[in-house]
Motif scaffolding. Structure first.
Motif, PDB file in Angstrom:
ATOM      1  N   TYR A  12      -1.991   1.545  -5.183  1.00 48.41           N
ATOM      2  CA  TYR A  12      -1.385   2.909  -4.709  1.00 48.41           C
ATOM      3  C   TYR A  12      -2.451   3.935  -4.726  1.00 48.41           C
ATOM      4  N   VAL A  13      -2.488   5.113  -3.482  1.00 46.43           N
ATOM      5  CA  VAL A  13      -3.503   6.074  -3.281  1.00 46.43           C
ATOM      6  C   VAL A  13      -3.083   7.644  -2.625  1.00 46.43           C
ATOM      7  N   ASP A  14      -4.434   7.676  -3.817  1.00 42.42           N
ATOM      8  CA  ASP A  14      -4.372   8.763  -4.145  1.00 42.42           C
ATOM      9  C   ASP A  14      -4.507   9.918  -3.381  1.00 42.42           C
ATOM     10  N   VAL A  28       1.103  -1.384   0.251  1.00 35.60           N
ATOM     11  CA  VAL A  28      -0.167  -0.070  -0.091  1.00 35.60           C
ATOM     12  C   VAL A  28       0.300   1.197  -0.011  1.00 35.60           C
ATOM     13  N   VAL A  29       0.732   2.093  -1.392  1.00 34.42           N
ATOM     14  CA  VAL A  29       1.585   3.433  -0.762  1.00 34.42           C
ATOM     15  C   VAL A  29       0.685   4.627  -0.942  1.00 34.42           C
ATOM     16  N   PRO A  30       1.006   5.894  -0.567  1.00 34.14           N
ATOM     17  CA  PRO A  30      -0.290   6.506   0.056  1.00 34.14           C
ATOM     18  C   PRO A  30       0.828   7.491  -0.800  1.00 34.14           C
ATOM     19  N   ALA A  31       0.066   8.129  -1.413  1.00 35.38           N
ATOM     20  CA  ALA A  31       0.528   9.868  -1.933  1.00 35.38           C
ATOM     21  C   ALA A  31      -0.430  10.753  -1.800  1.00 35.38           C
ATOM     22  N   TYR A  32       0.944  11.637  -1.882  1.00 40.32           N
ATOM     23  CA  TYR A  32      -0.216  12.729  -2.070  1.00 40.32           C
ATOM     24  C   TYR A  32       1.508  14.041  -2.919  1.00 40.32           C
ATOM     25  N   ASN A  33       0.915  14.032  -4.119  1.00 43.14           N
ATOM     26  CA  ASN A  33       1.305  15.345  -4.969  1.00 43.14           C
ATOM     27  C   ASN A  33       3.413  14.627  -4.835  1.00 43.14           C
ATOM     28  N   GLU A  34       2.753  13.758  -5.225  1.00 43.50           N
ATOM     29  CA  GLU A  34       3.834  12.158  -5.809  1.00 43.50           C
ATOM     30  C   GLU A  34       4.271  12.532  -7.480  1.00 43.50           C
ATOM     31  N   GLY A  35       4.032  13.014  -8.034  1.00 44.87           N
ATOM     32  CA  GLY A  35       3.601  12.551  -9.488  1.00 44.87           C
ATOM     33  C   GLY A  35       5.516  12.858  -9.674  1.00 44.87           C
TER      34      GLY A  35
END
Ligand code: UDP
Ligand code: MG
Length: 322
Positions: free
Chosen positions: A39-41, A7-14
């Motif tokens: 992937y969790v946006d 599980v990968v939380p990502a916030y502004n990781e483009g």
């Protein structure tokens, strides 16, 4: 074959995601497990979700989850974990600060029978002295105040077994300090020491103000100590007031009431002040208990239970599922 989800939380990781995915997949390919990635946006404002979707288009192991807005890492992580039905889950940051290459070691310990295998940082590259100092101070305070021992220098990078995930799902409190919740689970936990790299791209989403609030969150969700402060300050002040009141009274009795009304006025003010603070403290104590109840945490979790007369040499926990 058992099944692992990352599980990968990502916030502004483009900027980081493609590189991250390449490194992650290289590791997953070497595992003798079925694996996939969720992937969790977390409501990103950049192209993070578009990148996730393109990764999903190119790789059948990729699933995506998009939150309706930015809820913060703790909730993004919770959302991700709620959507996992694997035998084990690895939680990892998208910025490549947590090396995916550690996952095989996590899996090894899990197969040995550990339920929570977490990464503990030996070094923290790319982090300022101030951040290291504040973080050390936080862990020290937390150790003092909380009855749940939260391991030092440990982020959310970890592997959870099926029963650890199920237990975590029963903790539905809305103020979520994940590191504390992971620690609260108990079971068999194992630390794996690693060197934390600097971010691949972009900058940390946690500035000092956010970190401060995060620390308050941790302390207030896992300790009632701040609420007790009112009680102790109240009792202390009331005692002091009482002594001072005796002094004022004694002075008035011996030397007379020079300023008319002062002794009685003082007595009443001090007495009421002390009583009020104690009453506040008492309310604080009940509020603390109410707060614990409202969280509706399970009262306990069971590690093993063997009924009488079952002589089969059963394995502990869900180790047989591995
Ligand atoms: N993150 C998130 N939501 C947020 C803030 C961060 O999902 O509101 C993710 C972020 O994309 C990264 C991880 O949480 O994958 C850790 O964040 P960051 O690297 O900013 O924290 P740090 O490593 O500085 O503690
Ligand atoms: Mg980071």
């Amino acid at each position: 074959m058992s099944h692992l989800t990352v599980v990968v939380p990502a916030y502004n990781e483009g900027e980081s995601l493609r590189e991250f995915h390449a490194r992650l997949v290289a590791v997953l390919d070497q595992l003798d497990l079925a694996s996939d990635v969720l992937y969790v946006d977390d409501g990103s404002g950049d192209d993070t979700y578009a990148v996730m979707e393109s990764l999903r288009a190119g790789d059948a192991r990729v699933a995506t989850l998009k939150l309706s807005r930015n809820f913060g890492k703790e909730l993004a992580l919770t959302a991700g974990l709620d959507h996992v039905d694997a035998d084990a889950v690895v939680v990892i940051d998208a910025d490549l600060q947590d090396p995916p290459e550690l996952i095989p070691e996590f899996v090894r310990w899990w197969r040995e029978g550990y339920d929570v295998v977490y990464g503990t940082r030996s070094t923290r590259a790319g982090e300022s002295r101030l951040k290291k100092f504040t973080s050390a101070a936080f862990y020290r305070v937390m150790e003092r105040l909380s009855s749940t021992p939260v391991p030092r220098d440990t982020g959310d990078f970890r592997l959870l077994s099926r029963r650890a995930i199920d237990a975590l799902k029963r903790l539905r409190e809305s103020q979520r300090f994940m590191k504390g919740l992971f620690a609260w689970l108990g079971y068999r936990q194992k630390a794996v020491v690693y060197e934390r790299d600097a971010r691949f791209a972009g900058s940390s989403k946690f500035n000092y103000w956010r970190l401060w609030n995060f620390a308050l969150e941790g302390i207030t969700s896992f300790s009632g100590a701040p609420l007790k402060v009112a009680t102790y300050v109240g009792v202390f002040t009331a005692l002091l007031a009482f002594v001072f009141a005796l002094f004022v009274l004694g002075k008035a009795l011996i030397y007379g009431d020079a300023v008319r009304g002062y002794p009685t006025l003082m007595l009443v003010v001090l007495f009421l002040g002390g009583v009020q603070l104690m009453a506040l403290g008492m309310i604080g104590e009940y509020l603390g208990r109410l707060y614990m109840e409202v969280k509706q945490r399970p009262l306990y979790l069971i590690d093993e239970h063997h009924a009488a007369g079952s002589l089969d040499p059963s394995h502990p926990g869900d180790a047989t599922a591995r």
